[in-house]
Design an enzyme around this catalytic site. Structure first.
Site, PDB file in Angstrom:
ATOM      1  N   ARG A 240      17.352  69.826   1.220  1.00 53.52           N
ATOM      2  CA  ARG A 240      16.902  70.823   0.257  1.00 53.52           C
ATOM      3  C   ARG A 240      18.110  71.363  -0.504  1.00 53.52           C
ATOM      4  O   ARG A 240      19.222  71.460   0.039  1.00 53.52           O
ATOM      5  CB  ARG A 240      16.171  71.982   0.952  1.00 53.52           C
ATOM      6  CG  ARG A 240      14.940  71.594   1.757  1.00 53.52           C
ATOM      7  CD  ARG A 240      13.935  70.773   0.965  1.00 53.52           C
ATOM      8  NE  ARG A 240      13.460  71.404  -0.244  1.00 53.52           N
ATOM      9  CZ  ARG A 240      12.328  72.105  -0.332  1.00 53.52           C
ATOM     10  NH1 ARG A 240      11.561  72.271   0.731  1.00 53.52           N
ATOM     11  NH2 ARG A 240      11.951  72.619  -1.491  1.00 53.52           N
TER      12      ARG A 240
ATOM     13  N   THR B 155       3.566  66.246  -6.406  1.00 52.20           N
ATOM     14  CA  THR B 155       4.474  65.716  -5.388  1.00 52.20           C
ATOM     15  C   THR B 155       4.883  66.824  -4.423  1.00 52.20           C
ATOM     16  O   THR B 155       4.823  68.008  -4.753  1.00 52.20           O
ATOM     17  CB  THR B 155       5.745  65.112  -6.013  1.00 52.20           C
ATOM     18  OG1 THR B 155       6.470  66.143  -6.698  1.00 52.20           O
ATOM     19  CG2 THR B 155       5.396  63.999  -6.986  1.00 52.20           C
TER      20      THR B 155
ATOM     21  N   ASP C  62     -10.549  24.396  -0.141  1.00 47.12           N
ATOM     22  CA  ASP C  62     -10.086  25.701   0.352  1.00 47.12           C
ATOM     23  C   ASP C  62      -8.904  26.146  -0.496  1.00 47.12           C
ATOM     24  O   ASP C  62      -7.857  25.475  -0.539  1.00 47.12           O
ATOM     25  CB  ASP C  62      -9.681  25.610   1.824  1.00 47.12           C
ATOM     26  CG  ASP C  62     -10.870  25.324   2.730  1.00 47.12           C
ATOM     27  OD1 ASP C  62     -11.907  25.987   2.545  1.00 47.12           O
ATOM     28  OD2 ASP C  62     -10.759  24.441   3.604  1.00 47.12           O
TER      29      ASP C  62
ATOM     30  N   HIS D  75     -15.863  20.708   0.213  1.00 45.57           N
ATOM     31  CA  HIS D  75     -15.411  21.845  -0.586  1.00 45.57           C
ATOM     32  C   HIS D  75     -13.884  21.857  -0.586  1.00 45.57           C
ATOM     33  O   HIS D  75     -13.243  21.077   0.123  1.00 45.57           O
ATOM     34  CB  HIS D  75     -15.962  23.171  -0.033  1.00 45.57           C
ATOM     35  CG  HIS D  75     -15.466  23.516   1.335  1.00 45.57           C
ATOM     36  ND1 HIS D  75     -16.067  23.057   2.487  1.00 45.57           N
ATOM     37  CD2 HIS D  75     -14.403  24.268   1.753  1.00 45.57           C
ATOM     38  CE1 HIS D  75     -15.428  23.502   3.551  1.00 45.57           C
ATOM     39  NE2 HIS D  75     -14.402  24.245   3.126  1.00 45.57           N
TER      40      HIS D  75
ATOM     41  N   GLU E  43      22.161  24.737  24.682  1.00 39.60           N
ATOM     42  CA  GLU E  43      21.129  25.692  25.095  1.00 39.60           C
ATOM     43  C   GLU E  43      19.749  25.061  25.181  1.00 39.60           C
ATOM     44  O   GLU E  43      18.901  25.501  25.931  1.00 39.60           O
ATOM     45  CB  GLU E  43      21.112  26.848  24.097  1.00 39.60           C
ATOM     46  CG  GLU E  43      20.202  27.993  24.461  1.00 39.60           C
ATOM     47  CD  GLU E  43      20.249  29.099  23.427  1.00 39.60           C
ATOM     48  OE1 GLU E  43      19.460  30.050  23.562  1.00 39.60           O
ATOM     49  OE2 GLU E  43      21.051  28.999  22.482  1.00 39.60           O
TER      50      GLU E  43
ATOM     51  N   LYS F 168      19.859  22.384  19.873  1.00 42.68           N
ATOM     52  CA  LYS F 168      19.898  23.819  19.579  1.00 42.68           C
ATOM     53  C   LYS F 168      21.352  24.269  19.684  1.00 42.68           C
ATOM     54  O   LYS F 168      21.870  24.527  20.761  1.00 42.68           O
ATOM     55  CB  LYS F 168      19.012  24.607  20.547  1.00 42.68           C
ATOM     56  CG  LYS F 168      18.783  26.043  20.103  1.00 42.68           C
ATOM     57  CD  LYS F 168      17.784  26.748  21.000  1.00 42.68           C
ATOM     58  CE  LYS F 168      17.409  28.110  20.422  1.00 42.68           C
ATOM     59  NZ  LYS F 168      18.561  28.957  20.146  1.00 42.68           N
TER      60      LYS F 168
ATOM     61  N   HIS G 259      11.119  63.929  -3.771  1.00 47.08           N
ATOM     62  CA  HIS G 259       9.724  64.376  -3.819  1.00 47.08           C
ATOM     63  C   HIS G 259       8.805  63.182  -4.064  1.00 47.08           C
ATOM     64  O   HIS G 259       9.098  62.329  -4.916  1.00 47.08           O
ATOM     65  CB  HIS G 259       9.535  65.411  -4.935  1.00 47.08           C
ATOM     66  CG  HIS G 259      10.275  66.688  -4.708  1.00 47.08           C
ATOM     67  ND1 HIS G 259       9.642  67.880  -4.449  1.00 47.08           N
ATOM     68  CD2 HIS G 259      11.608  66.980  -4.694  1.00 47.08           C
ATOM     69  CE1 HIS G 259      10.534  68.844  -4.291  1.00 47.08           C
ATOM     70  NE2 HIS G 259      11.742  68.315  -4.433  1.00 47.08           N
TER      71      HIS G 259
ATOM     72  N   HIS H  97     -11.546  19.656   1.928  1.00 38.20           N
ATOM     73  CA  HIS H  97     -12.116  19.846   3.258  1.00 38.20           C
ATOM     74  C   HIS H  97     -13.470  19.131   3.341  1.00 38.20           C
ATOM     75  O   HIS H  97     -14.464  19.587   2.787  1.00 38.20           O
ATOM     76  CB  HIS H  97     -12.275  21.341   3.537  1.00 38.20           C
ATOM     77  CG  HIS H  97     -12.564  21.671   4.960  1.00 38.20           C
ATOM     78  ND1 HIS H  97     -12.480  22.961   5.442  1.00 38.20           N
ATOM     79  CD2 HIS H  97     -12.939  20.912   6.020  1.00 38.20           C
ATOM     80  CE1 HIS H  97     -12.793  22.962   6.727  1.00 38.20           C
ATOM     81  NE2 HIS H  97     -13.083  21.729   7.092  1.00 38.20           N
TER      82      HIS H  97
END
Length: 800
Positions: free
Chosen positions: A250, A242, A344, A342, A653, A511, A122, A336
């Site tokens: 059930r 609920t 960030d 400023h 690959e 790879k 529930h 920045h």
């Protein structure tokens, strides 16, 4: 197994279960094992209804109650003391008590519910937010409960009237036969209104229907008024109430289910409640009438992308939606030099970097408060960005990293308050010590995007600072201790050339054609984890030689490969070795990164996640000697063309291009790592098979496959008919028959390919080699390479 306990691995978790043969539904003989199987089989559709909701369980420890068999049933709010410690909880403070409810975030939690005979699950109509606090409800529910003399047909009729009203309000309704007496109706909400408001709306709807249909509908709570009518219960929208979850079992005499239904079914003359075996069949066939109610995440980077032209700016501009992971969240503070200097201030949350511009920089004095102006969300790749934003572009100027690292999030009240401890770099602007900051929304300062950035008076003690990566352990690592693997993004040589033209430096690795493996060395033992967190330690026992090659606390990233007679990686041979289908096979662990280095006898480890890639590579070559089964292949620092030539000569690959200054982002996929293929391999989702003819008569002739599009929807991708041995085809059919379904899981399979085919639930990933992709989006000359048990269907995308 009566009375016995046994350990099982479920979704990467270890769970002890017992008494699986205990009968929980005496009338049908349904056992605990059947219940557990049901919840695991429907996890894909059940978990979206449970995720982030507190789960109250209704438990029948001795089985459901019948006239012939009395039993005990009780509600459980707090997570059981005997529960595994990996089950997350959500806290709710009630008037007199505080309860810690379990959260069902993965299928292993569902298995635990079955273990303790929690048949009914529930939940409320709201979810916990990222800050651990209840959010506004995301759905409205109406409970249609038949009084004496009424039944499902009457409930279906009333449900139709409710549907008309809800759809007039712009809220499509979705019915669920409750598995008990009546019908539940659900409608999605946008989360803008609280539970009290939604309850009032539901109450007025119920009263309006009662006024229009006084002989059929009652909205009063008085039981005496319900005879022959349908009680329209609106009260379950209250935040403290609920409702049994859709797809929950059930606790009736038979194992019925709160089963989502279609409106066509509700209009049928034979409407009845469904049992769990019937729901299993529906789910296997891909039917989920509640799919529209699954939570859809907004694209939080749409604004960011709209403000940048990837052809002009040096900033990362990923085109996909942000992704999330279980890795520790990160932060970055960038200096920045734009039109005005400023800083960030960016914190990872929900797959993005939530960002503020701080004109005077982060305060390191609790007496100072600094203005922080919230800006658009940034991609996680921005955490490593340094360089020049071209004049004329948004934010033009020089960007450098002032500090970066990981965060411990203490509070995140969306749009109101954030409190976090930042663990930066030893040489960073925060001074190398953990720093506790708070961000307070302050629209009263003039604009809605204005916040205050505060350096908290209550700061962490340096002696108790938490590491940014797992501690070296006195005992062996576990899979859960290891970080997720950083992922590469499919790219093209043009992507790399463009970066080189902009002054970027790239290195190139081969790879390798195998399984991606994270290795942890600790306490005289080695543990191996796949890229999605599965324990692969038993697959490669020779990895134990890492104990002699590295100090405790080391964490490596690499690829496990099987070598053929020519010394080249063979993926099919690796798969056969993993299944024990071949004899002696030469396996190699190709190590290409180091994420943590532990020094012998040191009190803590030295995390390398924030160290630039080229420096990590140099450290790896310095500390890891060649072993009999472990090797460190070289990274190519020349041109991409030279690296691609080596790849082709080795029959590999392709190559992976890695920006030399890139940091390691566990579980994240970014543009700092690009995979470039010289041979065409493609991951596909198997959706069915065609019957064989001639020499393959009586078995599989070819496989039907699909690939998700950019939005994640599966689209038919053609057939794979070569590359199999006869034994492989027999094994493949045995696997696929267990997940067979009646209808195609995609709607675009051509009639010619359907005519002699049978279909399966799209849950298994394979890999094929191919000559390319047709104009219709199908594989060309596809050849089977093998299953990819380390991949999930939702991870698959076109790579050619």
């Amino acid at each position: 197994m009566a009375g016995s306990r046994k350990q099982f691995r479920i979704g990467g978790r270890t769970l002890a279960v017992s008494n699986l043969d205990k009968v929980l539904y005496p009338e049908t003989g349904t056992t605990k094992a059947d219940v557990m199987h049901y919840y695991l089989a429907v996890a894909e559709v059940l978990l979206p209804q449970l995720t982030s909701r507190p789960v109250t369980r209704k438990r029948w420890v001795d089985g459901v109650v019948t006239e012939k068999k009395p039993g005990q049933v009780f509600y459980a709010k707090d997570l059981e003391d005997s529960a595994p410690d990996w089950i997350p909880t959500g806290k709710i403070a009630h008037k007199t008590t505080t309860n810690h409810y379990p959260l069902a975030e993965d299928e292993a939690v569902l298995a635990w519910f079955a273990q303790v005979a929690a048949l009914e699950l529930h939940t409320p109509q709201w979810r916990f937010g990222a800050n651990g606090q209840p959010r506004n409800p995301d759905r409205l529910v109406l409970d249609l409960d038949p009084g004496e003399g009424a039944g499902l047909p009457e409930c279906a009729e009333v449900a139709g009237w409710c549907r008309e009203i809800l759809e007039d309000m712009g809220m499509p309704a979705h019915p669920v036969t409750s598995g008990s007496k009546g019908i539940h109706l659900y409608a999605a909400l946008d989360g803008k209104h609280n539970s009290e408001t939604i309850s009032q709306v539901a109450r007025e709807l119920a009263r309006a229907l009662e006024a229009d249909h006084p002989d059929e509908v009652v909205s009063s709570m008085k039981r005496s008024a319900r005879a022959g009518k349908v009680f329209l219960d609106w009260s379950q929208n209250n935040s403290s109430k609920t409702t049994v979850s859709p797809y929950s079992l059930r606790g009736r005499t038979r194992p019925t289910v709160a089963a989502p239904r279609t409106w066509e079914e509700l209009a049928g003359p034979d409407l009845r409640h469904l049992e769990y075996t019937e729901v299993l069949e529906r789910v296997a066939e891909g039917l989920d009438p509640l799919e529209p109610l699954r939570e859809q995440a907004p694209d939080r980077l749409a604004t960011y992308r709209s403000m940048r032209d990837p052809a002009k700016t040096a900033e990362p501009v990923p085109m996909g939606r942000p992704s999330t992971s279980n890795a520790q969240p990160i932060f970055v503070i960038q200096e920045h030099h734009a039109r005005r200097l400023h800083w960030d201030f960016r914190l990872e949350h929900d797959g993005v970097l939530v960002s503020w511009a701080v004109p005077k920089g982060p305060p390191l004095d609790p007496e100072l408060n600094r203005l922080a102006v919230q800006t658009e969300d940034h991609p996680l790749e921005y955490a490593t960005f340094e360089g020049t934003i071209t004049k004329g572009e948004y934010g033009a100027g020089e960007v450098s990293i002032w500090d970066s690292g990981t965060i411990e999030l203490e509070k995140w009240r969306e749009g109101k308050e954030v409190i976090a401890v930042l663990h930066g770099r030893p040489d960073g602007g925060l001074g190398g010590a953990p720093r506790r900051f708070a961000l307070i929304h302050a629209p009263g300062m003039g604009e809605d995007k204005h916040w205050l950035l505060k350096y908290m008076k209550d700061q962490p003690d340096n002696a108790s600072r938490r590491p940014v990566a797992p501690d070296p352990l006195s005992a062996s690592f576990t899979v859960a201790d290891l970080p997720s693997a950083m992922l590469a993004t499919p790219g093209t040589p043009a992507d790399v050339r463009l970066g080189v033209q902009d002054g970027e430096t790239w290195d190139y690795e081969m790879k390798w054609d195998g399984y991606r493996i994270i290795a942890g060395v600790g306490g005289g033992a080695v543990v191996l984890a796949s890229r999605n967190g599965h324990d692969y330690t038993d697959l490669f026992p020779p990895a134990a030689e890492l104990v002699d090659l590295l100090p405790d606390g080391a964490i490596l990233d690499g690829e496990l490969v099987a070598l053929d007679d020519r010394g080249r990686p063979d993926f099919g041979l690796l798969q056969a070795a993993a299944k024990g289908e071949v004899g002696e096979v030469t396996l190699r662990y190709m190590v290409f990164d180091i994420l943590q280095l532990g020094a012998p006898g040191a009190a803590d480890a030295s995390p390398q996640l924030r160290t630039p890639y080229r420096q990590r590579r140099a450290l790896l070559r310095e500390v890891l000697a060649e072993g009999e089964h472990v090797t460190v292949p070289p990274a190519h620092t020349g041109s991409l063309a030279q690296a691609e030539k080596v790849s082709r000569e080795l029959g590999l690959e392709g190559v992976v291009a890695k920006r030399a200054d890139s940091t390691y982002l566990p579980g994240k996929r970014g543009r700092a790592w690009l995979k470039l293929k010289t041979q065409l391999h493609q991951e596909v989702v198997v959706i069915g098979a065609r019957h064989g003819k001639g020499g393959r008569a009586g078995g599989i002739g070819s496989l039907l496959v699909a690939v998700p599009d950019e939005s994640g929807g599966l689209r038919y991708a053609g057939r794979v008919g070569t590359g199999f041995t006869a034994a492989q085809l027999r094994d493949i059919e045995q696997v696929l028959r267990r997940i067979e379904r009646k209808t195609p899981p995609v709607d675009d399979v051509p009639e010619a390919d359907q005519s002699d085919a049978w279909f399966v639930t799209p849950k298994l990933v394979a890999e094929v080699s191919l000559a390319g992709r047709t104009r219709e989006g199908r594989v060309r000359q596809a050849v089977w390479r093998g299953w990819r048990e380390d991949k999930h269907p939702e991870e698959v995308r076109w790579e050619v």
